[in-house]
Scaffold this motif. Structure first.
Motif, PDB file in Angstrom:
ATOM      1  N   THR A  52       0.821  -1.180   0.036  1.00  0.00           N
ATOM      2  CA  THR A  52       0.000   0.073  -0.130  1.00  0.00           C
ATOM      3  C   THR A  52       0.793   1.101  -0.062  1.00  0.00           C
ATOM      4  O   THR A  52       0.605   2.224  -0.566  1.00  0.00           O
ATOM      5  CB  THR A  52      -0.926  -0.007   1.296  1.00  0.00           C
ATOM      6  OG1 THR A  52      -1.540  -1.126   1.323  1.00  0.00           O
ATOM      7  CG2 THR A  52      -1.911   1.098   1.033  1.00  0.00           C
ATOM      8  N   LEU A  53       1.919   1.263   0.932  1.00  0.00           N
ATOM      9  CA  LEU A  53       2.885   2.228   0.720  1.00  0.00           C
ATOM     10  C   LEU A  53       3.337   2.513  -0.628  1.00  0.00           C
ATOM     11  O   LEU A  53       3.548   3.762  -1.027  1.00  0.00           O
ATOM     12  CB  LEU A  53       4.020   2.179   1.702  1.00  0.00           C
ATOM     13  CG  LEU A  53       3.725   2.495   3.132  1.00  0.00           C
ATOM     14  CD1 LEU A  53       4.802   1.842   4.127  1.00  0.00           C
ATOM     15  CD2 LEU A  53       3.604   3.829   3.360  1.00  0.00           C
ATOM     16  N   THR A  54       3.936   1.406  -1.346  1.00  0.00           N
ATOM     17  CA  THR A  54       4.385   1.659  -2.917  1.00  0.00           C
ATOM     18  C   THR A  54       3.431   2.174  -3.685  1.00  0.00           C
ATOM     19  O   THR A  54       3.500   2.982  -4.578  1.00  0.00           O
ATOM     20  CB  THR A  54       4.583  -0.078  -3.285  1.00  0.00           C
ATOM     21  OG1 THR A  54       5.437  -0.449  -2.116  1.00  0.00           O
ATOM     22  CG2 THR A  54       5.186  -0.030  -4.638  1.00  0.00           C
ATOM     23  N   ALA A  55       2.010   1.601  -3.488  1.00  0.00           N
ATOM     24  CA  ALA A  55       0.867   2.275  -4.068  1.00  0.00           C
ATOM     25  C   ALA A  55       0.817   3.927  -3.781  1.00  0.00           C
ATOM     26  O   ALA A  55       0.548   4.550  -4.962  1.00  0.00           O
ATOM     27  CB  ALA A  55      -0.549   1.309  -3.804  1.00  0.00           C
ATOM     28  N   ALA A  56       1.202   4.240  -2.865  1.00  0.00           N
ATOM     29  CA  ALA A  56       0.788   5.629  -2.579  1.00  0.00           C
ATOM     30  C   ALA A  56       1.850   6.390  -3.001  1.00  0.00           C
ATOM     31  O   ALA A  56       1.766   7.465  -3.860  1.00  0.00           O
ATOM     32  CB  ALA A  56       1.011   6.012  -0.880  1.00  0.00           C
ATOM     33  N   ILE A  57       3.028   5.737  -3.187  1.00  0.00           N
ATOM     34  CA  ILE A  57       4.045   6.630  -3.854  1.00  0.00           C
ATOM     35  C   ILE A  57       3.853   6.858  -5.350  1.00  0.00           C
ATOM     36  O   ILE A  57       3.875   7.705  -6.073  1.00  0.00           O
ATOM     37  CB  ILE A  57       5.597   5.895  -3.539  1.00  0.00           C
ATOM     38  CG1 ILE A  57       5.936   6.128  -1.954  1.00  0.00           C
ATOM     39  CG2 ILE A  57       6.540   6.645  -4.211  1.00  0.00           C
ATOM     40  CD1 ILE A  57       6.965   5.243  -1.558  1.00  0.00           C
ATOM     41  N   CYS A  58       3.449   5.517  -5.934  1.00  0.00           N
ATOM     42  CA  CYS A  58       3.216   5.311  -7.333  1.00  0.00           C
ATOM     43  C   CYS A  58       1.917   6.437  -7.565  1.00  0.00           C
ATOM     44  O   CYS A  58       2.201   6.900  -8.569  1.00  0.00           O
ATOM     45  CB  CYS A  58       2.801   4.070  -7.793  1.00  0.00           C
ATOM     46  SG  CYS A  58       4.117   2.846  -7.625  1.00  0.00           S
ATOM     47  N   PHE A  59       0.943   6.659  -6.890  1.00  0.00           N
ATOM     48  CA  PHE A  59      -0.295   7.185  -6.878  1.00  0.00           C
ATOM     49  C   PHE A  59       0.243   8.846  -7.049  1.00  0.00           C
ATOM     50  O   PHE A  59      -0.163   9.635  -7.914  1.00  0.00           O
ATOM     51  CB  PHE A  59      -1.196   7.202  -5.973  1.00  0.00           C
ATOM     52  CG  PHE A  59      -2.519   7.903  -6.222  1.00  0.00           C
ATOM     53  CD1 PHE A  59      -3.447   7.530  -6.842  1.00  0.00           C
ATOM     54  CD2 PHE A  59      -2.518   9.285  -5.410  1.00  0.00           C
ATOM     55  CE1 PHE A  59      -4.369   7.959  -7.180  1.00  0.00           C
ATOM     56  CE2 PHE A  59      -3.968   9.929  -5.600  1.00  0.00           C
ATOM     57  CZ  PHE A  59      -4.624   9.413  -6.510  1.00  0.00           C
ATOM     58  N   ILE A  61       3.438   9.987  -7.821  1.00  0.00           N
ATOM     59  CA  ILE A  61       4.161   9.985  -9.250  1.00  0.00           C
ATOM     60  C   ILE A  61       3.223  10.157 -10.126  1.00  0.00           C
ATOM     61  O   ILE A  61       3.108  11.028 -11.056  1.00  0.00           O
ATOM     62  CB  ILE A  61       5.026   9.107  -9.499  1.00  0.00           C
ATOM     63  CG1 ILE A  61       6.112   9.044  -8.240  1.00  0.00           C
ATOM     64  CG2 ILE A  61       5.927   8.977 -10.611  1.00  0.00           C
ATOM     65  CD1 ILE A  61       7.358   7.918  -8.158  1.00  0.00           C
ATOM     66  N   ALA A  62       2.052   9.214 -10.385  1.00  0.00           N
ATOM     67  CA  ALA A  62       1.121   9.016 -11.395  1.00  0.00           C
ATOM     68  C   ALA A  62       0.261  10.337 -11.668  1.00  0.00           C
ATOM     69  O   ALA A  62      -0.113  10.723 -12.820  1.00  0.00           O
ATOM     70  CB  ALA A  62       0.134   7.992 -11.367  1.00  0.00           C
ATOM     71  N   ASN A  63       0.112  11.214 -10.427  1.00  0.00           N
ATOM     72  CA  ASN A  63      -0.572  12.130 -10.741  1.00  0.00           C
ATOM     73  C   ASN A  63       0.193  13.637 -11.210  1.00  0.00           C
ATOM     74  O   ASN A  63      -0.313  14.603 -11.280  1.00  0.00           O
ATOM     75  CB  ASN A  63      -1.499  12.460  -9.340  1.00  0.00           C
ATOM     76  CG  ASN A  63      -2.831  11.925  -9.649  1.00  0.00           C
ATOM     77  OD1 ASN A  63      -3.763  12.226 -10.304  1.00  0.00           O
ATOM     78  ND2 ASN A  63      -2.536  10.656  -9.070  1.00  0.00           N
ATOM     79  N   VAL A 168       4.266   9.547 -26.741  1.00  0.00           N
ATOM     80  CA  VAL A 168       5.348   9.429 -26.007  1.00  0.00           C
ATOM     81  C   VAL A 168       4.992   9.028 -24.631  1.00  0.00           C
ATOM     82  O   VAL A 168       4.147   9.846 -24.132  1.00  0.00           O
ATOM     83  CB  VAL A 168       6.141  11.074 -26.000  1.00  0.00           C
ATOM     84  CG1 VAL A 168       7.316  10.930 -24.987  1.00  0.00           C
ATOM     85  CG2 VAL A 168       6.020  11.570 -27.339  1.00  0.00           C
ATOM     86  N   SER A 169       5.271   7.971 -24.161  1.00  0.00           N
ATOM     87  CA  SER A 169       4.951   7.689 -22.936  1.00  0.00           C
ATOM     88  C   SER A 169       5.627   8.461 -21.758  1.00  0.00           C
ATOM     89  O   SER A 169       6.771   8.533 -21.898  1.00  0.00           O
ATOM     90  CB  SER A 169       5.121   6.164 -22.713  1.00  0.00           C
ATOM     91  OG  SER A 169       6.197   5.770 -23.058  1.00  0.00           O
ATOM     92  N   GLY A 170       4.964   8.725 -20.642  1.00  0.00           N
ATOM     93  CA  GLY A 170       5.452   9.709 -19.813  1.00  0.00           C
ATOM     94  C   GLY A 170       5.688   8.990 -18.592  1.00  0.00           C
ATOM     95  O   GLY A 170       5.338   7.602 -18.453  1.00  0.00           O
ATOM     96  N   THR A 171       6.343   9.620 -17.402  1.00  0.00           N
ATOM     97  CA  THR A 171       6.739   8.636 -16.199  1.00  0.00           C
ATOM     98  C   THR A 171       5.472   8.261 -15.491  1.00  0.00           C
ATOM     99  O   THR A 171       5.519   7.268 -15.006  1.00  0.00           O
ATOM    100  CB  THR A 171       7.342   9.736 -15.285  1.00  0.00           C
ATOM    101  OG1 THR A 171       8.417  10.610 -15.899  1.00  0.00           O
ATOM    102  CG2 THR A 171       8.254   9.181 -14.229  1.00  0.00           C
ATOM    103  N   ALA A 172       4.558   9.256 -15.776  1.00  0.00           N
ATOM    104  CA  ALA A 172       3.158   8.671 -14.902  1.00  0.00           C
ATOM    105  C   ALA A 172       2.548   7.441 -15.353  1.00  0.00           C
ATOM    106  O   ALA A 172       1.975   6.755 -14.564  1.00  0.00           O
ATOM    107  CB  ALA A 172       2.247   9.690 -15.004  1.00  0.00           C
ATOM    108  N   LEU A 173       2.756   6.995 -16.848  1.00  0.00           N
ATOM    109  CA  LEU A 173       2.270   5.822 -17.253  1.00  0.00           C
ATOM    110  C   LEU A 173       2.845   4.675 -16.739  1.00  0.00           C
ATOM    111  O   LEU A 173       2.271   3.820 -16.358  1.00  0.00           O
ATOM    112  CB  LEU A 173       2.294   5.826 -18.845  1.00  0.00           C
ATOM    113  CG  LEU A 173       1.533   4.719 -19.642  1.00  0.00           C
ATOM    114  CD1 LEU A 173       0.325   5.021 -19.317  1.00  0.00           C
ATOM    115  CD2 LEU A 173       2.321   4.781 -20.914  1.00  0.00           C
ATOM    116  N   TYR A 174       4.230   4.738 -16.388  1.00  0.00           N
ATOM    117  CA  TYR A 174       4.693   3.548 -15.608  1.00  0.00           C
ATOM    118  C   TYR A 174       4.271   3.559 -14.175  1.00  0.00           C
ATOM    119  O   TYR A 174       4.180   2.395 -13.566  1.00  0.00           O
ATOM    120  CB  TYR A 174       6.307   3.637 -15.838  1.00  0.00           C
ATOM    121  CG  TYR A 174       7.035   3.908 -17.113  1.00  0.00           C
ATOM    122  CD1 TYR A 174       6.868   2.653 -17.872  1.00  0.00           C
ATOM    123  CD2 TYR A 174       7.223   5.021 -17.729  1.00  0.00           C
ATOM    124  CE1 TYR A 174       7.213   2.578 -19.396  1.00  0.00           C
ATOM    125  CE2 TYR A 174       7.725   4.919 -19.216  1.00  0.00           C
ATOM    126  CZ  TYR A 174       7.566   3.799 -19.877  1.00  0.00           C
ATOM    127  OH  TYR A 174       8.097   3.953 -21.332  1.00  0.00           O
TER     128      TYR A 174
END
Ligand SMILES: [Zn+2]
Length: 205
Positions: A52-59, A61-63, A168-174
């Motif tokens: 869940t912490l990983t998901a929070a960090i990814c969230f 970055i994704a935004n 062009v895929s951006g950082t947020a996509l990953y």
């Protein structure tokens, strides 16, 4: 599945069983209909907190970073996750904009925040106000968090638009892909029964 003290009821046929401790890898099935009652998952909570912490960090970055860029005739247009919602809003499709916002940003954000609010105190063996209500609300919220559906929509858009412009895929996509995997993995290791047991041990009702 309904639990009351050491009893457990089959979710499919309501047969009542005495709960017993399972060894690692064991599962308990209903003798009458064969439905899964519960499974042994050691360390599930610690893994769920980490995921869940990983998901929070990814969230975050994704935004915060560009999701997709379109390169057409030398011009590059970058979009963040919220751009689609704003475009729908400006096009007058308010209800769709609200729905897309809720499914792709609002519900996942609430869900990640709710999971952290419930899981971190339980992992530390501490109580927090409203833990029971938060756990119940998380179960209601789960079907509304549709990161996977949003991802599928993105992939379809990428395939369709790639014929018109260079994508062009951006950082947020990953980060979005990692968010989807982390949330799915957290769901897979989470056992609601284990959470309720921990909660009962903390504050016996
Ligand atoms: Zn059954």
């Amino acid at each position: 599945m309904t639990t009351a003290s050491s009893y457990i009821a089959c979710q499919d046929c309501d047969a009542l069983y005495h709960e017993r401790r399972l060894d690692r890898g064991e599962v308990a099935r209903c003798r009458r209909c064969g439905a899964l009652l519960y499974r042994a998952r050691s360390g599930g909570l610690a893994n769920a907190v980490a995921l869940t912490l990983t998901a929070a960090i990814c969230f975050v970055i994704a935004n915060a970073f560009p999701l997709l860029g379109f390169k057409l005739e030398g011009r590059v247009q970058e979009n963040i996750l919220l751009t689609g919602v704003l475009e729908l809003w400006h096009a007058g499709m308010w209800s769709l904009a609200v729905l897309v916002f809720l499914a792709s940003i609002g519900a996942p954000a609430l869900r990640i925040a709710g999971l952290l609010y419930v899981l971190v105190p339980l992992q530390l063996g501490r109580s927090a106000p409203g833990l029971r209500a938060a756990l119940r609300y998380l179960q209601y919220l789960r079907p509304w968090s549709m990161v996977e559906v949003y991802m599928l929509g993105l992939l379809v858009a990428i395939v369709k638009l790639s014929q018109l412009a260079t994508i062009v895929s951006g950082t947020a996509l990953y980060a979005f892909v990692a968010l989807m995997l982390a949330l799915a993995a957290a769901d897979a290791v989470l056992e609601p029964r284990q959470l309720w047991q921990r909660l009962r041990a903390l504050a016996p009702a």
